[in-house]
Design a protein around this motif. Structure first.
Motif, PDB file in Angstrom:
ATOM      1  N   CYS A   1       0.865  -1.184   0.000  1.00  0.00           N
ATOM      2  CA  CYS A   1       0.000   0.000   0.000  1.00  0.00           C
ATOM      3  C   CYS A   1       0.902   1.235   0.000  1.00  0.00           C
ATOM      4  N   THR A   2       0.411   2.364   0.457  1.00  0.00           N
ATOM      5  CA  THR A   2       1.179   3.603   0.388  1.00  0.00           C
ATOM      6  C   THR A   2       2.276   3.672   1.452  1.00  0.00           C
ATOM      7  N   GLY A   3       1.896   3.685   2.727  1.00  0.00           N
ATOM      8  CA  GLY A   3       2.873   3.874   3.794  1.00  0.00           C
ATOM      9  C   GLY A   3       3.179   2.631   4.595  1.00  0.00           C
ATOM     10  N   ASN A   4       2.493   1.523   4.275  1.00  0.00           N
ATOM     11  CA  ASN A   4       2.686   0.249   4.959  1.00  0.00           C
ATOM     12  C   ASN A   4       2.332   0.333   6.446  1.00  0.00           C
ATOM     13  N   ILE A   5       1.225   1.061   6.755  1.00  0.00           N
ATOM     14  CA  ILE A   5       0.764   1.101   8.150  1.00  0.00           C
ATOM     15  C   ILE A   5      -0.720   0.762   8.309  1.00  0.00           C
ATOM     16  N   CYS A   6      -1.474   0.692   7.212  1.00  0.00           N
ATOM     17  CA  CYS A   6      -2.899   0.339   7.332  1.00  0.00           C
ATOM     18  C   CYS A   6      -3.239  -0.886   6.498  1.00  0.00           C
ATOM     19  N   ARG A   7      -3.397  -0.693   5.199  1.00  0.00           N
ATOM     20  CA  ARG A   7      -3.913  -1.769   4.351  1.00  0.00           C
ATOM     21  C   ARG A   7      -2.957  -2.948   4.194  1.00  0.00           C
ATOM     22  N   SER A   8      -1.721  -2.688   3.790  1.00  0.00           N
ATOM     23  CA  SER A   8      -0.832  -3.830   3.525  1.00  0.00           C
ATOM     24  C   SER A   8      -0.433  -4.603   4.774  1.00  0.00           C
ATOM     25  N   PRO A   9      -0.177  -3.966   5.932  1.00  0.00           N
ATOM     26  CA  PRO A   9       0.097  -4.802   7.100  1.00  0.00           C
ATOM     27  C   PRO A   9      -1.145  -5.569   7.565  1.00  0.00           C
ATOM     28  N   THR A  10      -2.328  -5.000   7.341  1.00  0.00           N
ATOM     29  CA  THR A  10      -3.554  -5.728   7.665  1.00  0.00           C
ATOM     30  C   THR A  10      -3.655  -6.961   6.776  1.00  0.00           C
ATOM     31  N   ALA A  11      -3.361  -6.792   5.491  1.00  0.00           N
ATOM     32  CA  ALA A  11      -3.380  -7.939   4.578  1.00  0.00           C
ATOM     33  C   ALA A  11      -2.336  -8.970   4.996  1.00  0.00           C
ATOM     34  N   GLU A  12      -1.157  -8.505   5.379  1.00  0.00           N
ATOM     35  CA  GLU A  12      -0.125  -9.428   5.836  1.00  0.00           C
ATOM     36  C   GLU A  12      -0.585 -10.195   7.070  1.00  0.00           C
ATOM     37  N   GLY A  13      -1.146  -9.494   8.040  1.00  0.00           N
ATOM     38  CA  GLY A  13      -1.599 -10.140   9.269  1.00  0.00           C
ATOM     39  C   GLY A  13      -2.710 -11.140   9.035  1.00  0.00           C
ATOM     40  N   VAL A  14      -3.691 -10.765   8.236  1.00  0.00           N
ATOM     41  CA  VAL A  14      -4.815 -11.658   7.927  1.00  0.00           C
ATOM     42  C   VAL A  14      -4.306 -12.876   7.157  1.00  0.00           C
ATOM     43  N   PHE A  15      -3.462 -12.636   6.155  1.00  0.00           N
ATOM     44  CA  PHE A  15      -2.938 -13.734   5.350  1.00  0.00           C
ATOM     45  C   PHE A  15      -2.080 -14.679   6.202  1.00  0.00           C
ATOM     46  N   ARG A  16      -1.244 -14.112   7.055  1.00  0.00           N
ATOM     47  CA  ARG A  16      -0.406 -14.918   7.948  1.00  0.00           C
ATOM     48  C   ARG A  16      -1.279 -15.840   8.806  1.00  0.00           C
ATOM     49  N   ALA A  17      -2.374 -15.304   9.346  1.00  0.00           N
ATOM     50  CA  ALA A  17      -3.275 -16.098  10.179  1.00  0.00           C
ATOM     51  C   ALA A  17      -3.938 -17.212   9.368  1.00  0.00           C
TER      52      ALA A  17
ATOM     53  N   ASP B   1       5.028 -10.898   3.374  1.00  0.00           N
ATOM     54  CA  ASP B   1       5.569  -9.653   3.912  1.00  0.00           C
ATOM     55  C   ASP B   1       4.671  -8.538   3.388  1.00  0.00           C
ATOM     56  N   SER B   2       4.938  -7.326   3.840  1.00  0.00           N
ATOM     57  CA  SER B   2       4.231  -6.163   3.321  1.00  0.00           C
ATOM     58  C   SER B   2       5.203  -5.011   3.218  1.00  0.00           C
ATOM     59  N   ALA B   3       4.841  -4.023   2.393  1.00  0.00           N
ATOM     60  CA  ALA B   3       5.707  -2.863   2.163  1.00  0.00           C
ATOM     61  C   ALA B   3       4.846  -1.699   1.687  1.00  0.00           C
ATOM     62  N   GLY B   4       5.467  -0.528   1.645  1.00  0.00           N
ATOM     63  CA  GLY B   4       4.793   0.665   1.163  1.00  0.00           C
ATOM     64  C   GLY B   4       5.477   1.221  -0.074  1.00  0.00           C
ATOM     65  N   THR B   5       4.720   1.911  -0.903  1.00  0.00           N
ATOM     66  CA  THR B   5       5.299   2.554  -2.081  1.00  0.00           C
ATOM     67  C   THR B   5       6.107   3.787  -1.687  1.00  0.00           C
ATOM     68  N   HIS B   6       5.826   4.311  -0.503  1.00  0.00           N
ATOM     69  CA  HIS B   6       6.520   5.497   0.007  1.00  0.00           C
ATOM     70  C   HIS B   6       7.128   5.181   1.374  1.00  0.00           C
ATOM     71  N   GLY B   7       8.201   5.854   1.702  1.00  0.00           N
ATOM     72  CA  GLY B   7       8.919   5.587   2.940  1.00  0.00           C
ATOM     73  C   GLY B   7       8.514   6.464   4.110  1.00  0.00           C
ATOM     74  N   TYR B   8       7.280   6.923   4.137  1.00  0.00           N
ATOM     75  CA  TYR B   8       6.812   7.827   5.189  1.00  0.00           C
ATOM     76  C   TYR B   8       6.962   7.258   6.602  1.00  0.00           C
ATOM     77  N   HIS B   9       6.774   5.963   6.753  1.00  0.00           N
ATOM     78  CA  HIS B   9       6.671   5.377   8.091  1.00  0.00           C
ATOM     79  C   HIS B   9       7.664   4.237   8.332  1.00  0.00           C
ATOM     80  N   VAL B  10       8.758   4.203   7.595  1.00  0.00           N
ATOM     81  CA  VAL B  10       9.722   3.108   7.709  1.00  0.00           C
ATOM     82  C   VAL B  10      10.100   2.880   9.176  1.00  0.00           C
ATOM     83  N   GLY B  11      10.006   1.622   9.589  1.00  0.00           N
ATOM     84  CA  GLY B  11      10.351   1.232  10.951  1.00  0.00           C
ATOM     85  C   GLY B  11       9.237   1.350  11.968  1.00  0.00           C
ATOM     86  N   GLU B  12       8.124   1.969  11.571  1.00  0.00           N
ATOM     87  CA  GLU B  12       7.007   2.163  12.499  1.00  0.00           C
ATOM     88  C   GLU B  12       6.063   0.962  12.492  1.00  0.00           C
TER      89      GLU B  12
END
Length: 156
Positions: free
Chosen positions: A8-24, A38-49
């Motif tokens: 997704c964009t910043g890897n803090i909402c949609r893509s980590p949710t998809a990662e978590g749901v898929f992992r489960a 794994d999940s990632a963002g197209t932009h580095g706004y929140h790297v490490g968060e």
């Protein structure tokens, strides 16, 4: 091992949710030794968060743990590491298509293409909305993640 990357964009909402749901889902099916994620963002706004607290809370209400995840930015090398790179919306797909190395185009797809019953292409960003947006996104992601798993089972 087949590996999937959710983007997704910043890897803090949609893509980590998809990662978590898929992992489960993968864990529930006993496939953790055959499918990676794994999940990632197209932009580095929140790297490490960690993921957005609202995403984490909504997922936790459904038994999905994602507090251990940390945001990162997608890289061209991800197309070599992952068999399937899934964009959460068409704008992400466009960015990823430009980043994708020649010969790896078949690895890129839209996440919601794996949930055709929804009849939509984009998972909306819940970041600027209310709690109901996070619940709707979870509904969509659960459907898409199930579709991805069905698709991958055919390749195992």
């Amino acid at each position: 091992m087949i590996k999937v990357l959710f983007v997704c964009t910043g890897n803090i909402c949609r893509s980590p949710t998809a990662e978590g749901v898929f992992r489960a889902l993968v864990a529930a099916e006993g496939l953790v030794d055959r499918i990676g994620w794994d999940s990632a963002g197209t932009h580095g706004y929140h790297v490490g968060e960690p993921p957005d607290q609202r995403s984490t809370a909504a997922a936790a209400r459904r038994g999905v743990v994602m507090a251990d995840l940390r945001a990162r930015k997608v890289a061209a090398a991800d197309f070599d590491e992952f068999d399937l790179v899934l964009a959460m919306d068409r704008s992400h797909h466009d960015i990823l298509a430009r980043l994708c190395p020649k010969g790896r185009e078949e690895r890129l797809a839209l996440f919601m293409d794996f949930a055709p019953a929804w009849g939509i292409k984009d998972v909306p960003d819940p970041y600027y909305g209310g709690a109901d947006g996070f619940e709707r996104v979870l509904d969509m992601i659960e459907a898409g993640a199930r579709g991805v798993l069905v698709h991958l089972r055919e390749r195992l």
